[in-house]
Design a protein around this motif. Structure first.
Motif, PDB file in Angstrom:
ATOM      1  N   SER A  20     -37.137  24.340  28.653  1.00 15.37           N
ATOM      2  CA  SER A  20     -36.824  23.469  27.515  1.00 15.37           C
ATOM      3  C   SER A  20     -35.934  22.309  27.949  1.00 15.37           C
ATOM      4  O   SER A  20     -36.009  21.216  27.382  1.00 15.37           O
ATOM      5  CB  SER A  20     -36.158  24.274  26.393  1.00 15.37           C
ATOM      6  OG  SER A  20     -37.020  25.319  25.988  1.00 15.37           O
ATOM      7  N   ASP A  44     -36.386  23.272  20.848  1.00 18.33           N
ATOM      8  CA  ASP A  44     -35.989  24.532  20.206  1.00 18.33           C
ATOM      9  C   ASP A  44     -35.428  24.194  18.832  1.00 18.33           C
ATOM     10  O   ASP A  44     -34.231  23.967  18.672  1.00 18.33           O
ATOM     11  CB  ASP A  44     -34.925  25.281  21.038  1.00 18.33           C
ATOM     12  CG  ASP A  44     -35.505  25.877  22.321  1.00 18.33           C
ATOM     13  OD1 ASP A  44     -36.742  25.973  22.421  1.00 18.33           O
ATOM     14  OD2 ASP A  44     -34.716  26.254  23.198  1.00 18.33           O
ATOM     15  N   THR A  55     -36.072  30.114  23.778  1.00  8.30           N
ATOM     16  CA  THR A  55     -37.226  29.632  23.039  1.00  8.30           C
ATOM     17  C   THR A  55     -37.976  30.841  22.498  1.00  8.30           C
ATOM     18  O   THR A  55     -38.145  31.836  23.197  1.00  8.30           O
ATOM     19  CB  THR A  55     -38.130  28.799  23.958  1.00  8.30           C
ATOM     20  OG1 THR A  55     -37.354  27.713  24.475  1.00  8.30           O
ATOM     21  CG2 THR A  55     -39.331  28.254  23.208  1.00  8.30           C
ATOM     22  N   ASP A  74     -44.200  23.546  25.595  1.00  9.84           N
ATOM     23  CA  ASP A  74     -43.055  24.321  26.105  1.00  9.84           C
ATOM     24  C   ASP A  74     -43.217  25.743  25.581  1.00  9.84           C
ATOM     25  O   ASP A  74     -43.423  25.945  24.385  1.00  9.84           O
ATOM     26  CB  ASP A  74     -41.743  23.709  25.588  1.00  9.84           C
ATOM     27  CG  ASP A  74     -40.520  24.469  26.093  1.00  9.84           C
ATOM     28  OD1 ASP A  74     -40.625  25.155  27.135  1.00  9.84           O
ATOM     29  OD2 ASP A  74     -39.451  24.388  25.433  1.00  9.84           O
ATOM     30  N   THR A  75     -43.123  26.722  26.463  1.00 12.72           N
ATOM     31  CA  THR A  75     -43.355  28.111  26.038  1.00 12.72           C
ATOM     32  C   THR A  75     -42.076  28.937  26.180  1.00 12.72           C
ATOM     33  O   THR A  75     -41.165  28.541  26.889  1.00 12.72           O
ATOM     34  CB  THR A  75     -44.444  28.773  26.913  1.00 12.72           C
ATOM     35  OG1 THR A  75     -43.932  28.894  28.252  1.00 12.72           O
ATOM     36  CG2 THR A  75     -45.728  27.973  26.915  1.00 12.72           C
TER      37      THR A  75
HETATM   38 MG    MG Z   1     -36.942  27.320  26.330  1.00 16.34          MG
END
Ligand code: MG
Ligand code: GTP
Ligand code: SAM
Ligand code: SF4
Lengths: 594, 400
Positions: A20, A44, A55, A74-75
């Motif tokens: 992130s 986030d 996250t 973004d995971t």
């Molecule tokens: Mg993250």
């Protein structure tokens, strides 16, 4: 849009390796967020994510880099949210795999790398956090080459914190990850890989277009649901949602089609043109929940609200399940299944916060396979539904394959711990001189509660672990009941290995002794196993309540005090003759301090 | 001239007020020092307003008399705060404005530190016939823990002074359960108090009120909260010691010799009528409970402006009224009649040893007194306060 100028990729890593933060730098480099509005881990957005610093939900954005459109997802890195990762991968051609240059490869690095390879994605390997004094990029690069097979000289070295190396990384993404393929003139085929419910707009879905084009105002067919809807609005997140006229192959964006019925737009759905439908895309198989608990509204009349909230939340997180159930102690509620304990905690907190509910969760348990004497086989996901011992031929419990990556120094303590948890080692491999991969078969139930914490504390935080379901195996399992004044309380029943029964019984009775207010009579609290008492405590009878001092002429105050007490009594759960405050259920079933 | 205490007629231990009774409560919201446990409406830094305050009480009383709201009082109670902090003539200026029956009970709450023979003689001459002393404890370290300033010796002097001027009708307030008070400390306090041969004792379990120094210490974890079991034992010890000395309980926290009950308090517990004079004073008239503005400044302001000092009121509907009757009466020796709707619960509580049968009613046992709130709530929940046919229930004087 020229399809050769699009790139779709996910950011992958072990938890906390900096995905992130890297996304922040990329947003900045691409000028996507006004400098005044920038904040750390910009993507986030949930309160829970910000509070916990992790996250939970994957997020997609479209960015402009040089002459290219980057579709970035973004995971989350935590093992419980692996389903978010696998869904994201289905919308991409490539993945950026981050490895913390000070920590090196960890358990989810392996798991995510394998997932990306399985999805046939091109991997761009990255060493992150090179700004840290303890970073050892050369050694880590070697390790990555050996373990993951990514050549050391292909690894980029960056600091997501300072931004060093990030432009080069984006250039590498453009150069190495293939452009999407897809036919703009073919019938529309788009995949819904995420959704959430907006109380004004209805279902908002994240889509990746594979063929054809998704045009605003078009009449669409939702293939699995067999429903037809009009595209009210389509757009891209950049990261502010921005409507566009159309999305072509290789583009990721969002779709709003005025859908209020959440079942009609599940993730994994294929969206196509109503007039000229294309073939269905592979879609997803929802993962099997592994951990179960009952969720009950604290206030009985919130049952319908809870059902509604579960339905809506499931749209955003299809990896949990729910089914109505009733408990003698807690009333009407739902038996819910989750991918792990953190997942369970997050779902419960989201229900409470996003839908303004107050909930009690029963003790978590796994799913058992029960062989009855009459030859039938049942799956039991609620301890109080366990048939009496006399009807049981055999009980099987789920095992998982646990992969632990650890510095060599801690192999001993970890083996002790795993053995104590009924584990069986299946692999011990040196990844490098100082790093070991341990693989164990362990009963899931043994790792659900506190295994992560214990692994962390025995290795001073240096080990990481990942797990995946393995087979069911027969075990010596028993049901432990908890009785208040002789009356069994179903919410506290649990199924444990015989060796752990005593421990559970002691802990629960002790905790309840502290939580149940003293009553007019002694209240015995017993834990029993098949009718035999294995632990007992007593809440001694109360001897005195408030003996108010002289209240002058203020009679109202005294009466109001008693009114409150009367109201409090009304909110107590009556178990036999014993009055139990709702809070006691909440606290007794809370997981932390165990 | 002193009024012999024996001129006060014996009180009736009854749960319905005597016809024609009317109380007057006068609140004096000033203290020399604030005790650590006390959250009463009282101030230690308002000496400058005392004279205006006395004037305002006088004016308030005159207006009520003129409006025919206050004809003849059967009891007057100066409570506080510390009424004895006023100089005696000021207190009597207020008392003089209260029209009262010849045999009216007139009580003044006193801090043992602020009385002497001269002051008490003036009180007695002015019509005061009952005193209540805040003793709390006879053990210096307990007094220190409570944040009290007086020495136990002052109590003896104060009682001697009262007797010297013929004020035989007096009460001693005690508190039990402070941190550091052992069971022996409490016995010393009881013995010390009984050695003074008081006709009336109030013993209160120390209550931890949030907005007090004690409450803050407990919240901060530097002082443990009062312990229920310790206080229960001390209550039992007190009840036995007091009864042994000829003082029987007539309300959960009150014991007296026959005939020395506080009539003003009995009136309150019997839902009788009383007028409230002064800051934060409560009143009950014609089915309405009301209370005055809380601070002395605001009280003085209101009275100066010619306005009523009332800050709020509550009209009691029949159910509330019946509930209140039960709440109050159950705390007294008179007890309550058995309500037809709550037969079973009453029976259960009686068999469990919390209530005992008494004619057509029940009253609390010693165990029941300690758990009066719980017992009350159970009876209320069982419907024991549903307005029912009038079941007048009286315990004749002298039957115990
Ligand atoms: Mg993250
Ligand atoms: N020193 C340094 N710290 C970094 C760097 N990148 C990330 N961090 C820190 O590492 C922590 C985790 O960063 P995140 O970006 O939230 O990690 P993540 O991979 O998104 O974590 P999950 O989404 O929970 O899997 C934060 O405290 C970051 O500030 C870096 O390059 N250098
Ligand atoms: C208004 S005071 C009595 C007169 C005078 N102010 C004095 O304290 O000496 C009434 C009595 O209430 C009791 N009291 C006050 N606050 C209390 C508390 N928090 N817990 C128990 N009793 C309390 C004390 O016994 C006190 O004497
Ligand atoms: S207990 Fe009495 S003396 Fe102490 S502060 Fe309260 S009213 Fe004043």
């Amino acid at each position: 849009m020229d399809i050769s100028r699009s790139r779709c990729f996910s950011l992958l890593s072990h938890v906390d390796h900096g995905k992130s933060t890297l996304a922040d730098r990329i947003l900045e480099l691409c000028g996507a967020v006004d400098a005044r509005l920038m904040r750390e881990q910009y993507l986030d957005t949930m309160d829970l994510e910000r509070e916990r610093g992790i996250t939970i939900k994957a997020q997609n954005v479209r960015l402009h880099w040089r002459d290219y459109w980057l579709h970035l997802i973004d995971t989350p890195g935590h093992v419980d949210f692996g389903y978010e990762v696998s869904r994201s991968l289905a919308a991409c051609e490539g993945a950026v795999l981050l490895v913390d240059a000070s920590q090196g490869i960890e358990a989810q690095t392996l798991a995510n790398c394998y997932a990306a390879l399985e999805a046939d994605l091109t991997i761009v390997g990255v060493l992150n956090k090179i700004d840290l004094p303890q970073a050892e990029p050369d050694r880590r690069a070697e390790e990555i080459e050996r373990v993951l097979g990514i050549p050391a000289d292909e690894l980029l070295r960056i600091s997501a914190k300072t931004g060093e190396g990030v432009p080069e990384l984006l250039d590498a993404v453009v150069a190495r990850i293939p452009a999407p393929t897809g036919d703009p003139d073919a019938p529309l085929r788009a995949l819904i890989f995420d959704s959430f419910y907006d109380s004004y707009r209805g279902v908002v879905s994240s889509v990746r277009v594979f063929d054809g084009s998704l045009v605003s105002g078009a009449r669409l067919r939702y293939v699995q649901a067999g429903a037809v809807h009009d595209a009210e609005e389509i757009g891209v997140r950049s990261p502010i949602p921005t409507p566009v006229a159309s999305l072509g192959p290789g583009e990721v964006g969002y779709l709003i089609a005025g859908i209020k019925e959440v079942r009609q737009a599940r993730v994994g759905e294929t969206v196509t043109a109503a007039a000229n439908p294309g073939a269905e895309l592979p879609g997803y198989r929802d993962p099997k929940p592994m951990v179960f608990c009952g969720l009950y509204p604290i206030v009985g009349d919130e049952y319908a609200d809870l059902r509604d909230a579960l339905e809506k939340l499931q749209l955003n997180d299809s990896s949990f399940t729910y089914e109505p159930e009733t408990s003698g102690a807690l009333g009407f509620g739902f038996r819910c299944g989750f991918l792990g304990l953190l997942h369970m905690e997050i779902v419960r907190e989201r229900l409470e916060r996003e839908y303004d509910l107050s909930l009690v969760a029963t003790a978590p348990n796994v799913e058992y396979r029960v062989h009855l004497t009459d030859g039938k086989v049942e799956i039991i996901d609620n301890p109080s539904a366990m048939p009496p011992a006399t009807h049981l031929e055999q009980v099987e419990e789920p095992y998982v394959t646990v992969t632990i990556l650890t510095p060599t120094d801690y192999v001993g303590p970890l083996m002790d711990l795993s053995q104590a948890r009924r584990g069986e080692m299946t692999k011990l491999e040196y990844l490098s001189e100082e790093r070991v991969e341990l693989v164990y078969e362990l009963p899931l139930a043994e790792i659900v509660m506190d295994f992560f914490d214990l692994v962390k504390s025995r290795t001073r935080g240096y080990a990481s672990l990942d797990y995946e379901p393995a087979a069911y195996r027969p075990s010596d399992l028993v049901k432990v009941d908890v009785l208040l004044n002789g009356v069994p309380v179903d919410a506290f029943s649990t199924i444990v290995h015989r060796q752990r029964a005593q421990d559970y019984g002691r802990r629960m009775t002790e905790r309840l002794r502290q939580l149940i207010p003293r009553q007019l009579f002694d209240v015995p609290i017993q834990a029993a196993m098949g009718g035999r008492v294995i632990a007992r405590e007593t809440v001694k009878a109360k001897r005195k309540d408030v003996l108010a001092k002289c209240y002058g002429g203020d009679v109202s105050r005294k009466r109001k005090l008693l009114d409150r007490q009367k109201e409090g009594k009304r909110r107590m759960k009556q178990i036999g003759r014993v009055e139990v405050p709702q809070e006691a259920f909440v606290a007794a079933l809370r997981l932390d301090e165990s | 001239m002193t009024t012999p205490a024996t001129s006060t007629p014996p009180a009736r231990r009854s749960s319905t007020p005597e016809p024609g009774t009317l109380g007057v409560y006068v609140h004096i919201p000033f203290c020399a020092q604030r005790c650590d446990y006390c959250d009463f409406a009282t101030w230690t830094d308002r000496a400058w307003i005392i004279d205006d305050y006395v004037d305002a009480c006088v004016t308030d009383l005159r207006r009520r008399v003129a409006a025919d709201e206050l004809t003849s009082a059967s009891s007057v109670f100066f409570g506080g705060g510390t009424p004895s902090l006023l100089d005696a003539p000021s207190l009597l200026r207020i008392l003089d404005e209260v029209p009262r029956s010849v045999d009216a009970e007139v009580t003044v709450e006193c801090n043992p530190d602020t009385v002497d023979v001269a002051k008490l003689a003036t009180y007695a001459a002015g019509g005061v016939n009952r005193l209540s002393f805040g003793v709390q404890s006879m053990r210096p370290h307990v007094l220190a823990e409570l944040g009290r300033t007086h020495q136990p010796a002052n109590v003896t002097r104060a009682v001697d002074a009262a007797r010297a001027v013929g004020l035989e009708h007096f009460n001693l307030d005690l508190i039990y359960g402070a941190t550091g008070e052992t069971l022996d400390d409490w016995r010393v306090t009881l013995d010390g108090a009984l050695a003074l041969d008081p006709p009336h004792v109030s013993a209160y379990a120390l209550t931890c009120e949030p907005a007090t120094p004690l409450g803050r210490r407990v919240a901060a974890g530097t002082t443990p909260p009062p312990d229920d079991d310790d206080q229960a034992t001390k209550y039992e010890v007190a009840d036995a010691a007091l009864a042994g000395a000829g003082l029987d309980w007539y309300e959960i926290s009150n014991w007296s010799r026959a005939g020395h009950e506080c009539r003003h308090n009995l009136l309150t517990w019997a839902q009788g009528d009383y007028v409230g004079i002064g800051a934060a004073a409560h009143a009950h008239r014609h089915g309405v409970r009301s209370w005055n503005v809380r601070t002395p400044e605001r009280y003085v302001e209101r009275i100066h402006a010619g306005a009523a000092p009332e800050a709020g009121r509550e009209h009691l509907d029949p159910v509330t009224r019946a509930e209140e009757r039960l709440v109050l009466a159950l705390r007294t020796r008179g007890g309550v009649p058995v309500h037809p709707d709550a037969m079973t619960e009453t029976e259960t509580l009686t068999r469990a040893g919390f209530l005992t049968r008494r004619g057509d009613g029940v009253r609390l046992t010693r165990r029941g007194r300690l758990l009066a709130n719980d017992v009350t709530v159970r009876l209320l929940a069982a419907g024991a306060a549903q307005p029912a046919p009038t079941l007048s229930h009286r315990i004749p004087v002298g039957t115990r």
